[in-house]
Design a protein around this motif. Structure first.
Motif, PDB file in Angstrom:
ATOM      1  N   ASP A  21     -11.967  -3.733  12.459  1.00 60.52           N
ATOM      2  CA  ASP A  21     -10.969  -4.802  12.576  1.00 60.52           C
ATOM      3  C   ASP A  21     -11.580  -6.032  13.249  1.00 60.52           C
ATOM      4  O   ASP A  21     -11.319  -7.173  12.848  1.00 60.52           O
ATOM      5  N   ALA A  22     -12.407  -5.807  14.276  1.00 59.62           N
ATOM      6  CA  ALA A  22     -13.065  -6.926  14.961  1.00 59.62           C
ATOM      7  C   ALA A  22     -14.018  -7.652  14.022  1.00 59.62           C
ATOM      8  O   ALA A  22     -14.137  -8.885  14.063  1.00 59.62           O
ATOM      9  N   ALA A  23     -14.706  -6.903  13.168  1.00 60.02           N
ATOM     10  CA  ALA A  23     -15.615  -7.535  12.207  1.00 60.02           C
ATOM     11  C   ALA A  23     -14.854  -8.513  11.320  1.00 60.02           C
ATOM     12  O   ALA A  23     -15.317  -9.633  11.057  1.00 60.02           O
ATOM     13  N   TRP A  24     -13.670  -8.113  10.858  1.00 59.80           N
ATOM     14  CA  TRP A  24     -12.894  -9.009   9.998  1.00 59.80           C
ATOM     15  C   TRP A  24     -12.319 -10.182  10.779  1.00 59.80           C
ATOM     16  O   TRP A  24     -12.177 -11.285  10.248  1.00 59.80           O
ATOM     17  N   LEU A  25     -12.001  -9.979  12.033  1.00 61.32           N
ATOM     18  CA  LEU A  25     -11.547 -11.101  12.868  1.00 61.32           C
ATOM     19  C   LEU A  25     -12.645 -12.156  12.973  1.00 61.32           C
ATOM     20  O   LEU A  25     -12.395 -13.355  12.854  1.00 61.32           O
ATOM     21  N   HIS A  26     -13.876 -11.706  13.164  1.00 57.06           N
ATOM     22  CA  HIS A  26     -14.992 -12.633  13.360  1.00 57.06           C
ATOM     23  C   HIS A  26     -15.452 -13.291  12.064  1.00 57.06           C
ATOM     24  O   HIS A  26     -16.254 -14.223  12.103  1.00 57.06           O
ATOM     25  N   HIS A 145      -6.567 -10.415   8.117  1.00 55.82           N
ATOM     26  CA  HIS A 145      -7.222  -9.183   7.673  1.00 55.82           C
ATOM     27  C   HIS A 145      -7.516  -8.235   8.835  1.00 55.82           C
ATOM     28  O   HIS A 145      -7.627  -7.019   8.642  1.00 55.82           O
ATOM     29  N   CYS A 146      -7.622  -8.744  10.061  1.00 53.88           N
ATOM     30  CA  CYS A 146      -7.889  -7.843  11.200  1.00 53.88           C
ATOM     31  C   CYS A 146      -6.693  -6.945  11.486  1.00 53.88           C
ATOM     32  O   CYS A 146      -6.836  -5.880  12.099  1.00 53.88           O
ATOM     33  N   ALA A 304       0.251   5.951   5.504  1.00 57.18           N
ATOM     34  CA  ALA A 304      -0.362   4.630   5.477  1.00 57.18           C
ATOM     35  C   ALA A 304      -0.382   4.088   6.898  1.00 57.18           C
ATOM     36  O   ALA A 304       0.596   4.184   7.629  1.00 57.18           O
ATOM     37  N   ALA A 305      -1.500   3.523   7.327  1.00 56.75           N
ATOM     38  CA  ALA A 305      -1.630   3.013   8.685  1.00 56.75           C
ATOM     39  C   ALA A 305      -2.261   1.636   8.630  1.00 56.75           C
ATOM     40  O   ALA A 305      -3.058   1.332   7.732  1.00 56.75           O
ATOM     41  N   LEU A 306      -1.918   0.796   9.604  1.00 56.17           N
ATOM     42  CA  LEU A 306      -2.533  -0.514   9.693  1.00 56.17           C
ATOM     43  C   LEU A 306      -3.994  -0.362  10.100  1.00 56.17           C
ATOM     44  O   LEU A 306      -4.457   0.708  10.490  1.00 56.17           O
ATOM     45  N   GLY A 307      -4.713  -1.480  10.049  1.00 55.37           N
ATOM     46  CA  GLY A 307      -6.143  -1.449  10.331  1.00 55.37           C
ATOM     47  C   GLY A 307      -6.940  -1.484   9.033  1.00 55.37           C
ATOM     48  O   GLY A 307      -6.391  -1.553   7.931  1.00 55.37           O
ATOM     49  N   ASN A 308      -8.250  -1.476   9.183  1.00 58.57           N
ATOM     50  CA  ASN A 308      -9.157  -1.541   8.046  1.00 58.57           C
ATOM     51  C   ASN A 308      -9.902  -0.228   7.906  1.00 58.57           C
ATOM     52  O   ASN A 308     -10.598   0.194   8.829  1.00 58.57           O
TER      53      ASN A 308
END
Length: 506
Positions: A21-26, A145-146, A304-308
């Motif tokens: 998730d952090a990767a997509w934030l960045h 997306h995060c 189904a869960a949030l997150g990547n």
């Protein structure tokens, strides 16, 4: 600027973002934000009085939609965490808009939403209730997306509907718990293992040396050719999408030539790109362009869960092939080859690593990998029957994922109620008229769905085609779902509509 750890929210409970998730934030860039946009269309009018309580009860039940992202951490590692927004206001995230009637007006508005950045000081989402000039309503949703990938966010959006959630279909035991040694002896089983436990699959790959070998092969892929898709980004995004394409028609056309729904849909996209690139002056010759394809790594029998929770694979689109049949045959072979490779799990591990390194280094690595592709192609299977929201029938659903870093084009495929819809999201500098690419796609798919095209020679070519350019970059595409009015016959209501293709190779 986003709030910092240790600032005003220091006394509040925080939870680190997962590494992926952090990767997509960045991955956010000023000219290319990493967010998912969706539109839900209704023939009748939905009021704010009806929508607001649905958002409160069902969307805000997920903590992520009440939380903001805060930043901090030692050594410049750029750690990010979730914390409850102390100034949360639903009015900041839920608004009403009025636009003119017609499909073009809605497309233009969705393009505006896709272009506008989200406020980093507050939870990273917005919902617009759109009055379409007395011609029905639409709900346009934008989420970073995060918070979650396309698979997760489509599931969350569909949780807003009135119908009870469907029972998740079970996987055979062999797919849920593969033997540990099978990953070492048969690396192609890694994808199936990741359905049960991606971290365990990464462990086995690491100890067997398969992770390093696969990463080296992916890193050695040549950069994609410099076409119009590689133009510098403007930051202005435009969208278009098709009407409903009958899934049964596409499935039957694929079966008649020994191909899958995926083969035909991606074949139609490849033909559309061939025609469009030729029109821009980019010679197609024998070249190929490469797509990044997300592969869902969630257990299909789990909630189904949030997150990547997805990996990425590279798919070479054979735009140099002169005929639609040859393009489908080549794609069929490449997708079959991908099922034997652990690429999706390896790239999942790379994304996790990126989320825990300094942001500047992450952006360099991200740019390196995205230089090897020209577009993103994703698909999500949706529900097989029409749904309702606040008592109103949901007629159409479409979504668009981001094309990260310097990529200008994203193509999304979504199935809903026995039909397939295809959406295009593009930077205006590279593709100022995405509706034109959608129209080319529809024409290509119509040709592939003509009964006379499914000849015995076509079936023979599909089964005999060799896989790709021989550099190890062959891949398979997850199951689609899309849309388009166009030249195909309209979708016919069916009490038992054809099942959408699965989002992972079987």
């Amino acid at each position: 600027m986003p709030p910092a750890l240790g600032g005003a929210g220091a006394q509040m409970a925080t939870e680190l973002l997962s590494a992926v998730d952090a990767a997509w934030l960045h991955m956010d860039r000023r000219e290319n934000t990493a967010d998912v946009v969706a539109v839900l269309s209704f023939a009748d009018r939905v009021s704010m009085r009806e929508l607001r309580p649905v958002i409160v009860r069902r969307l805000l039940a997920h903590a992520r939609f009440r939380q903001r992202v805060v930043h901090g951490g030692p050594f410049g590692l750029g750690y990010a965490a979730w914390e409850d927004d102390p100034d949360f206001s639903l009015g900041r995230h839920l608004s009403r808009r009025r636009i003119g009637p017609g499909h073009e007006a809605l497309q233009a508005f969705v393009g505006e939403v896709a272009t506008e950045p989200l406020d980093p000081l507050h939870p990273l989402w917005r919902v617009h209730l759109v009055d379409r000039g007395g011609r029905g309503s639409a709900v346009v949703v934008k989420v970073h997306h995060c918070v979650g990938d396309g698979f997760a966010l489509v599931a969350v959006l569909l949780s807003l509907v009135d119908e009870p959630p469907p029972t998740r279909r079970k996987h055979p035991q062999a797919l849920r718990r593969p033997p540990a040694l099978a990953l070492v002896e048969h690396p192609g089983e890694t994808l199936r293992a990741a359905l049960h436990d991606p971290a365990r699959a990464l462990d086995v790959l690491g100890t067997s040396g398969v992770f390093a070998a696969t990463l080296a092969r992916l890193a050695a892929l040549p950069a994609d050719p410099a076409t119009a898709l590689k133009r510098p980004l403007s930051g202005e995004r435009r969208v278009a999408w098709s009407g409903p394409l009958p899934l049964r028609t596409v499935r039957d056309a694929g079966q008649a030539r020994g191909a899958t729904v995926n083969d035909l849909l991606i074949g139609a996209l490849t033909g559309a790109l061939r025609a469009w690139l030729g029109a821009t002056g980019d010679g197609v010759g024998h070249r190929e362009v490469r797509a990044i394809v997300p592969v869902n790594l969630r257990p299909l029998d789990g909630p189904a869960a949030l997150g990547n929770a997805f990996g990425l694979v590279f798919l070479d689109l054979p735009i140099g092939a002169a005929t639609a049949e040859d393009r489908v045959a080549a794609l069929h072979a490449r997708m079959r080859e991908l099922k034997r490779r652990p690429d999706a799990v390896v790239t999942f591990g790379v994304l996790a690593a990126l989320g825990r390194i300094p942001v500047a280094a992450e952006q360099l690595v991200n740019a390196f990998f995205t230089s090897k592709a020209s577009l993103v192609v994703t698909n999500v299977p949706g529900p097989p029957r029409k749904l309702h929201l606040a008592g109103h029938r949901l007629d159409d659903v479409m979504f668009w994922v981001p094309s990260p870093s310097r990529l200008a084009l994203g193509v999304s495929i979504l199935s809903y109620a026995g039909a397939v819809r295809v959406g295009v999201r593009a930077d205006a500098a590279a593709l100022p008229d995405p509706a034109g690419l959608v129209a080319r796609f529809e024409a290509e798919l119509a040709e592939l769905c003509e009964p006379a095209k499914a000849s015995a020679p076509a079936r023979a070519r599909a089964s005999a085609a060799a896989p790709g350019r021989g550099d190890g970059s062959t891949v398979a595409v997850p199951a689609p779902a899309g849309a388009a009015p166009g030249p195909l016959p309209a979708a016919v209501p069916d009490p038992q509509p054809a099942a959408a293709p699965a989002p992972l190779p079987a």
